[in-house]
Design a protein around this motif. Sequence first.
Motif, PDB file in Angstrom:
ATOM      1  N   THR A  70       0.838  -1.184   0.000  1.00  0.00           N
ATOM      2  CA  THR A  70       0.000   0.000   0.000  1.00  0.00           C
ATOM      3  C   THR A  70       0.876   1.237   0.000  1.00  0.00           C
ATOM      4  OG1 THR A  70      -0.099  -0.055   2.392  1.00  0.00           O
ATOM      5  CG2 THR A  70      -1.832  -1.232   1.208  1.00  0.00           C
ATOM      6  N   GLN A  71       0.231   2.377   0.156  1.00  0.00           N
ATOM      7  CA  GLN A  71       0.961   3.636   0.167  1.00  0.00           C
ATOM      8  C   GLN A  71       1.971   3.679   1.305  1.00  0.00           C
ATOM      9  OE1 GLN A  71      -1.598   7.014  -0.184  1.00  0.00           O
ATOM     10  NE2 GLN A  71      -0.315   8.256   1.140  1.00  0.00           N
ATOM     11  N   HIS A  72       1.562   3.179   2.472  1.00  0.00           N
ATOM     12  CA  HIS A  72       2.490   3.028   3.602  1.00  0.00           C
ATOM     13  C   HIS A  72       2.808   1.546   3.744  1.00  0.00           C
ATOM     14  CE1 HIS A  72       1.135   7.097   4.570  1.00  0.00           C
ATOM     15  NE2 HIS A  72       2.241   7.205   5.276  1.00  0.00           N
ATOM     16  N   GLY A  73       4.070   1.178   3.553  1.00  0.00           N
ATOM     17  CA  GLY A  73       4.456  -0.222   3.594  1.00  0.00           C
ATOM     18  C   GLY A  73       5.241  -0.546   4.850  1.00  0.00           C
ATOM     19  N   GLU A  74       5.054  -1.748   5.341  1.00  0.00           N
ATOM     20  CA  GLU A  74       5.808  -2.243   6.477  1.00  0.00           C
ATOM     21  C   GLU A  74       6.528  -3.513   6.038  1.00  0.00           C
ATOM     22  OE1 GLU A  74       5.155  -3.441  11.196  1.00  0.00           O
ATOM     23  OE2 GLU A  74       3.482  -2.743   9.957  1.00  0.00           O
ATOM     24  N   PHE A  75       7.830  -3.552   6.227  1.00  0.00           N
ATOM     25  CA  PHE A  75       8.617  -4.675   5.742  1.00  0.00           C
ATOM     26  C   PHE A  75       9.897  -4.773   6.566  1.00  0.00           C
ATOM     27  CE2 PHE A  75       9.525  -0.848   3.384  1.00  0.00           C
ATOM     28  CZ  PHE A  75      10.904  -0.776   3.394  1.00  0.00           C
ATOM     29  N   ALA A 128       7.438   2.665   6.083  1.00  0.00           N
ATOM     30  CA  ALA A 128       7.878   3.714   5.163  1.00  0.00           C
ATOM     31  C   ALA A 128       6.756   4.087   4.204  1.00  0.00           C
ATOM     32  CB  ALA A 128       9.110   3.251   4.377  1.00  0.00           C
ATOM     33  N   LYS A 129       6.854   5.289   3.717  1.00  0.00           N
ATOM     34  CA  LYS A 129       5.942   5.785   2.694  1.00  0.00           C
ATOM     35  C   LYS A 129       6.576   5.492   1.339  1.00  0.00           C
ATOM     36  CE  LYS A 129       3.331   9.971   1.574  1.00  0.00           C
ATOM     37  NZ  LYS A 129       3.151  11.406   1.904  1.00  0.00           N
ATOM     38  N   LYS A 158      10.256   6.914   2.030  1.00  0.00           N
ATOM     39  CA  LYS A 158      10.706   7.703   3.161  1.00  0.00           C
ATOM     40  C   LYS A 158      10.315   6.988   4.449  1.00  0.00           C
ATOM     41  CE  LYS A 158      10.289  12.150   0.761  1.00  0.00           C
ATOM     42  NZ  LYS A 158       9.646  13.495   0.761  1.00  0.00           N
ATOM     43  N   VAL A 159      11.304   6.748   5.294  1.00  0.00           N
ATOM     44  CA  VAL A 159      11.069   6.025   6.543  1.00  0.00           C
ATOM     45  C   VAL A 159      10.318   6.928   7.515  1.00  0.00           C
ATOM     46  CG1 VAL A 159      12.163   4.863   8.482  1.00  0.00           C
ATOM     47  CG2 VAL A 159      13.120   4.615   6.190  1.00  0.00           C
ATOM     48  N   THR A 160       9.220   6.426   8.039  1.00  0.00           N
ATOM     49  CA  THR A 160       8.478   7.145   9.070  1.00  0.00           C
ATOM     50  C   THR A 160       8.710   6.567  10.456  1.00  0.00           C
ATOM     51  OG1 THR A 160       6.549   5.731   8.643  1.00  0.00           O
ATOM     52  CG2 THR A 160       6.688   7.819   7.430  1.00  0.00           C
ATOM     53  N   GLU A 161       9.001   5.259  10.521  1.00  0.00           N
ATOM     54  CA  GLU A 161       9.246   4.609  11.808  1.00  0.00           C
ATOM     55  C   GLU A 161      10.044   3.343  11.552  1.00  0.00           C
ATOM     56  OE1 GLU A 161       6.703   2.958  15.679  1.00  0.00           O
ATOM     57  OE2 GLU A 161       5.684   3.698  13.874  1.00  0.00           O
ATOM     58  N   ALA A 162      10.935   2.986  12.476  1.00  0.00           N
ATOM     59  CA  ALA A 162      11.754   1.784  12.297  1.00  0.00           C
ATOM     60  C   ALA A 162      12.202   1.272  13.645  1.00  0.00           C
ATOM     61  CB  ALA A 162      12.961   2.077  11.411  1.00  0.00           C
ATOM     62  N   SER A 163      12.412  -0.034  13.702  1.00  0.00           N
ATOM     63  CA  SER A 163      12.918  -0.672  14.921  1.00  0.00           C
ATOM     64  C   SER A 163      14.004  -1.658  14.532  1.00  0.00           C
ATOM     65  CB  SER A 163      11.796  -1.391  15.667  1.00  0.00           C
ATOM     66  OG  SER A 163      11.190  -2.378  14.846  1.00  0.00           O
ATOM     67  N   LEU A 164      15.092  -1.667  15.299  1.00  0.00           N
ATOM     68  CA  LEU A 164      16.238  -2.517  15.009  1.00  0.00           C
ATOM     69  C   LEU A 164      15.961  -3.937  15.504  1.00  0.00           C
ATOM     70  CD1 LEU A 164      19.174  -2.730  14.007  1.00  0.00           C
ATOM     71  CD2 LEU A 164      19.904  -2.068  16.302  1.00  0.00           C
ATOM     72  N   LEU A 165      16.128  -4.903  14.597  1.00  0.00           N
ATOM     73  CA  LEU A 165      15.921  -6.307  14.931  1.00  0.00           C
ATOM     74  C   LEU A 165      17.233  -7.039  15.175  1.00  0.00           C
ATOM     75  CD1 LEU A 165      13.132  -7.266  12.357  1.00  0.00           C
ATOM     76  CD2 LEU A 165      12.863  -6.408  14.692  1.00  0.00           C
ATOM     77  N   ASN A 166      18.246  -6.713  14.395  1.00  0.00           N
ATOM     78  CA  ASN A 166      19.534  -7.402  14.510  1.00  0.00           C
ATOM     79  C   ASN A 166      20.632  -6.391  14.227  1.00  0.00           C
ATOM     80  OD1 ASN A 166      21.744  -9.054  14.471  1.00  0.00           O
ATOM     81  ND2 ASN A 166      20.893 -10.554  13.045  1.00  0.00           N
TER      82      ASN A 166
END
Length: 873
Positions: A70-75, A128-129, A158-166
């Motif tokens: 979608t317009q805002h993707g999470e991956f 991200a957008k 464009k990253v709007t939010e992120a969390s470090l996994l590794n």
Amino acid sequence: MNGYIYGFCACLLSSLLWPALFAPWTWPILIMVFVISRKTSGFFCGMLLGALWISYCFYSLFNQHEPAMTQHGEFTGQIVSLVHQERDWISFDVKVIDPQFRLFPRFYRLNWREPLPLALGQVWRFNAKMKGITSLLNEGGFNQQKYWLSQHLVARGKVTEASLLNKSQSLRQGLQERLSPILMSLDGGDILQALLLGDKKGITPARWQDLRRTGAGHLVAISGLHVSVVFAAVLLLSLRLLVLGYPCESLRNWVVAMGIALVVVLCYGYIAGFAIATQRAVLMLLLLVGLSLLRQFSSPWERLIWALCAVLLFDPFAPLSAGFWLSFCALSIILLSVTLDKVSGNAQEKSHDATKQTVIHQEPASAQWASFGIIVKRVPWREKLDLWGDSLKHFAASLWRIQWRLALGLGILQLLLFGTAALHSIWLNLLFVPWFSFIVIPLALLSLILWLVCYLGYWLMLTLLAYGAAAVIGLSRFIDHEAHFFQPDFLHSLSLSPLLSLDGFVNTQVISAFARELSLSLGPKLFYVAELSLTPFLWILDASKHLPWAEFSLATFTLAQVILALIGGVLLLYQRCRLWQIMTMSLCLPLLFTGLMALSSQLGFNRLQDEGVTETDWQLHVLDVGQGSAIVVQQGKYGLIYDTGAAYGLDFSYAKRVILPFLIARGISEPEYLVLSHDDNDHMGGAKVLMAAFPSMNVISDIARFADETCRQAPFSWRALTLELMSAATEPKDNNASCVIRIGNHHGRALLTGDIEALREFKLLQQGVPMAAEVLLAPHHGSNTSSTAAFLQAVSPYSVIFSAGFANQYGFPKPQVLARYQSQGIERYSTGELGQISVDFSPSSIRIRGYRTERAPFWYNQVFRFGSSQKPE
């Protein structure tokens, strides 16, 4: 088998000219045709395989994930490259970690404002957008969309939010973090960093300009030259050591030396980041070495075709990259030179043998002198000296022949690919290529090895000493002397105490810090010789600013004439029939005629040419500059520019990136007017760039700091066209103060409106100024505040052009505005969808062409959608 390979390669190379790839529903048909014709024509079957392969790879990347995202993707993605970094934002590439199996992994390019600390190898969960890789497309400009596709990038966001996994750090990232500060402290550290780590972020725009001017940009991009130099140096060195230490008559030493060289090349490729160009070079080298070890009977040309097939099989999008063509053309030129030298050498050898036979039948000079009682002694060292001299002359002559052919061939190819060529690249690369091959690259690698040995040796020594001290403390505990040996005062009295924590365990962070401090202090000294080897190169780069005719650019039509002349010249060499020679020579006539016209213009005999402008057609080009405006009106070599697009920061402007290359490509050498509609960055951001490039150009605007003339003036003639200016400098709102222009002649007219809104449209109607035009540039990019129904009725255009970026954040052109134009039967065009839009005005018709659909209707220029982004006004 060769037929399959030739067909496969020909198909993928010709894919650059395809308007579309084969859709999935056609794949069963291709497979059926292949099965039926597999025994009749290998070449045709190879082409079928190539078409199926590139189509499958393309749709596996672009077709499956578009509806799902979608317009805002999470991956989830792993950082594979840090592209660019400013003070408050960073650009980087990530490899998408997909739970489903994919033959080709997907890569996204992301921008992150005010990011957390990033490092290569980290795995993040991003929100991200997202949008497609669709970019600006203009004649003569850089095709960034094609470049992204060649790098397997399928989306950007464009990253709007992120969390470090590794947060695991790769070995290469650790090496780069420790080595980059050392290299960047040196004068030529940016070049060394590019040569060793494949990291070109340290090279400034001014340095890149010098590299382009001298044609030396390929020397700092790790490719076939660097991989070949490393492989050859390690191969010869290891073979020499094996022959001295373990001589044998079999091919054992040769095979072992090749294995060692391949391992070193793979390590070098890993340190350099294994970019696409590096991957292709290593793959070609592996294939060529494999064929050599198998002792398969094949000519060098056949091995090159096998390498080409392997690269295309590994990366079917490789032909989209300019580096692919440069590397394979360079190899082809080298092979051609070697083949021609071998043919020439065989002819000279036959002549030498004939001379030798003649001398044998004559009485030797020593026998003649002996008849007089004089004995002539042969001098072995003199014969060796002559032999070495002949070998050196032969090597220098061969190097010169290869180099001038490379410089000429790659210069022509660069002209075809980029429209520009460095005229001094022939003699400069004659100096640079051997210097880098034999001096700079070996010294840089040797310095890197010495630095690694010192760093790892010091780290290992500290680690061993620390573990030894920890063992002593542990032993003291075991023998029940803990009260004496493990007191803090006793621990601090040890010279190794900083390497241990208070409880007696090894502190690995302190050891790494000590090793890093040593590398920072010792590193510049270890790289001093490598830096010194770059001094002549950097000096010539700086001096290149003063070289005359450093860069050579050609218009598109002149480039086509050059191609025809080259084809005619090649065919002329192989024709013996007088009639065919005359026909091939006719291919050179267009270029000859253009040269004569240019010469007459330089000598002042251009009166007829200037008068001829009044009889020619004219063109209006609406350039694709994203969410901005830039229009060029063309009459032959003369131009008028309306607005310049935006500019950002100190270096970036659409005037430099889009307008100037477009003027060169169209052959517009004399832009006479620059009209700035109003004082908004997206309309006048590149004014200073254009004014510096064309100092004699007349600027018309109500912006006082730029203007030579204001918009408040009567209609006037510009060559074959009439310009009617409609100024509103007294308007309180900046958009409504736009300078409106109606330009045209009896062939047709165009109305350029800037960012005017409904109030200004109403005032123009009240003033009763003539506004009728066949082509309308939509006011304010298609905003809801403009394009009123009464205004459209007054203009009564056949077509409207929206200068708006693809999937822009404002949602221009608005659906209500599009419906308003549709209700009046007006054809609608948008630069975001079509790229550059060109309007040809002629007595018979008005033709509108989009860059994506008609000027360059290739599959890689289509619009790659990834959702649309909209924001209320």
